[in-house]
Design an enzyme around this catalytic site. Structure first.
Site, PDB file in Angstrom:
ATOM      1  N   GLY A 122      15.443  -5.876 -10.642  1.00 53.48           N
ATOM      2  CA  GLY A 122      16.401  -5.345  -9.118  1.00 53.48           C
ATOM      3  C   GLY A 122      16.949  -4.053  -9.335  1.00 53.48           C
ATOM      4  N   SER A 123      16.395  -3.260 -10.306  1.00 50.72           N
ATOM      5  CA  SER A 123      17.064  -1.826 -10.304  1.00 50.72           C
ATOM      6  C   SER A 123      16.659  -0.860  -9.167  1.00 50.72           C
ATOM      7  CB  SER A 123      16.634  -1.131 -11.613  1.00 50.72           C
ATOM      8  OG  SER A 123      15.287  -0.614 -11.497  1.00 50.72           O
ATOM      9  N   ASN A 177       5.656   0.451  -0.884  1.00 50.38           N
ATOM     10  CA  ASN A 177       5.749   0.065  -2.405  1.00 50.38           C
ATOM     11  C   ASN A 177       6.069   1.199  -3.266  1.00 50.38           C
ATOM     12  OD1 ASN A 177       5.665  -1.911  -4.603  1.00 50.38           O
ATOM     13  ND2 ASN A 177       3.404  -0.799  -5.080  1.00 50.38           N
ATOM     14  N   HIS A 204       5.388   2.602  -6.973  1.00 51.00           N
ATOM     15  CA  HIS A 204       4.391   2.296  -8.238  1.00 51.00           C
ATOM     16  C   HIS A 204       4.962   3.399  -9.111  1.00 51.00           C
ATOM     17  CE1 HIS A 204       0.869   1.336 -10.443  1.00 51.00           C
ATOM     18  NE2 HIS A 204       0.580   2.671 -10.652  1.00 51.00           N
ATOM     19  N   ASP A 247      -2.243  -0.992  -4.512  1.00 50.80           N
ATOM     20  CA  ASP A 247      -2.082   0.340  -4.952  1.00 50.80           C
ATOM     21  C   ASP A 247      -2.934   1.454  -4.039  1.00 50.80           C
ATOM     22  OD1 ASP A 247      -0.048  -0.605  -6.772  1.00 50.80           O
ATOM     23  OD2 ASP A 247      -1.435  -0.643  -8.513  1.00 50.80           O
ATOM     24  N   GLU A 265      12.042   6.956  -9.957  1.00 51.72           N
ATOM     25  CA  GLU A 265      11.874   5.858  -8.924  1.00 51.72           C
ATOM     26  C   GLU A 265      13.065   5.680  -8.019  1.00 51.72           C
ATOM     27  OE1 GLU A 265       9.883   2.112 -10.320  1.00 51.72           O
ATOM     28  OE2 GLU A 265       9.290   3.001 -11.993  1.00 51.72           O
TER      29      GLU A 265
HETATM   30  C1  GRF Z   1       9.230  -0.960 -11.139  1.00 51.60           C
HETATM   31  O1  GRF Z   1       8.476  -0.485 -12.064  1.00 51.60           O
HETATM   32  C2  GRF Z   1       8.499  -0.455  -9.915  1.00 51.60           C
HETATM   33  O2  GRF Z   1       7.612   0.640 -10.004  1.00 51.60           O
HETATM   34  C3  GRF Z   1       7.614  -1.624  -9.508  1.00 51.60           C
HETATM   35  O3  GRF Z   1       7.990  -2.918  -9.933  1.00 51.60           O
HETATM   36  C4  GRF Z   1       9.327  -2.379 -10.940  1.00 51.60           C
HETATM   37  C5  GRF Z   1      10.480  -2.845 -10.405  1.00 51.60           C
HETATM   38  O4  GRF Z   1      11.692  -2.865 -11.300  1.00 51.60           O
HETATM   39  N1  GRF Z   1       6.999  -1.619  -8.276  1.00 51.60           N
HETATM   40  P1  GRF Z   1      12.901  -3.151 -10.730  1.00 51.60           P
HETATM   41  O5  GRF Z   1      12.943  -4.774 -10.782  1.00 51.60           O
HETATM   42  O6  GRF Z   1      13.135  -2.455  -9.584  1.00 51.60           O
HETATM   43  O7  GRF Z   1      13.911  -2.680 -12.057  1.00 51.60           O
END
Ligand code: GRF
Length: 220
Positions: free
Chosen positions: A29-30, A121, A123, A164, A193
């Site tokens: 959930g980061s 999304n 990635h 993707d 991200e």
């Molecule tokens: C991340 O690696 C993102 O790129 C992918 O899923 C993962 C989610 O990580 N789509 P988090 O749960 O948001 O930490």
């Protein structure tokens, strides 16, 4: 066509409603937290996470959503009426965008068609490389290292019916460093991200994103 807050939301044009979609038991959930922080801090104008949809009650990501006071719905992807149930949940909150943040499943075609160009999304790699079924999390970072690539990064893109392959909204590059492991590279990509996803939503909420075929144009 411009990608901007949907008129069907029937809300003030300053509202930018976000649904976050997660799957599985293990999501951290980061990215959800980064998006939430960006809405609270005002980085995404009018941004509000109106709903988090998960597939497992137990995941740390869902716990995080609950701890942050966000509305949570749980759906079971194994149930016969999954596609319809998902649509019903999403329709109820009328989001402008739906953000996959650790949703590792294919989004049902019915859902993709209904919310065309509104599902995003992130990635953890530079598309179109290191992508497709099974390419998620540390698998991506390990594949980057095994290939000997010198640059990785992350990609925010629109969802289509495949894994993707949807139009790219923005990308951030992250250099591979000598001695990197999948974990160390993944940790630096994750920082990128957390900047890229809110930035993409900011651009959409400001009405600066337009899509033409598979090309996404950003108004400067
Ligand atoms: C991340 O690696 C993102 O790129 C992918 O899923 C993962 C989610 O990580 N789509 P988090 O749960 O948001 O930490």
């Amino acid at each position: 066509m411009p990608l901007q807050p949907s008129p069907s939301a029937g809300l003030s044009t300053t509202d930018f409603r976000i649904t976050v979609l997660l799957s599985g038991k293990h999501g951290r959930g980061s990215n959800l937290a980064a998006l939430h922080e960006a809405t609270v801090s005002g980085l995404i104008p009018g941004g509000k996470i109106v709903q988090v949809i998960g597939t497992s009650n137990d995941s740390p990501a869902i716990q995080r959503a609950r701890d942050s006071g966000l509305w949570v719905d749980i759906v079971d992807p194994r149930s016969v009426g999954f596609d319809d149930e998902l649509i019903q949940h999403i329709d109820r909150t009328k989001p402008d965008v739906i953000c996959l943040a650790g949703y590792m499943r294919k989004v049902p075609a019915l859902v993709v068609a209904r919310y065309q160009h509104r599902i995003l999304n992130i990635h953890p790699g530079l598309l179109p490389s290191f992508a497709g079924r099974g390419m998620y999390g540390h698998h991506v970072h390990q594949a980057v290292l095994d290939y000997g690539a010198k640059i990785s990064g992350c990609t925010v893109h629109l969802i289509d019916e495949e894994y993707d392959t949807g139009p790219i909204i923005l990308q951030r590059a992250v250099p591979v460093i000598e001695g990197d492991t999948a974990d160390s590279l993944g940790a630096r990509v994750l920082i990128a991200e957390h900047e890229a996803y809110p930035e993409a939503l900011r651009l959409i909420s400001e009405g600066r994103v337009r899509i033409e075929g598979r090309i996404v144009h950003i108004k400067q």
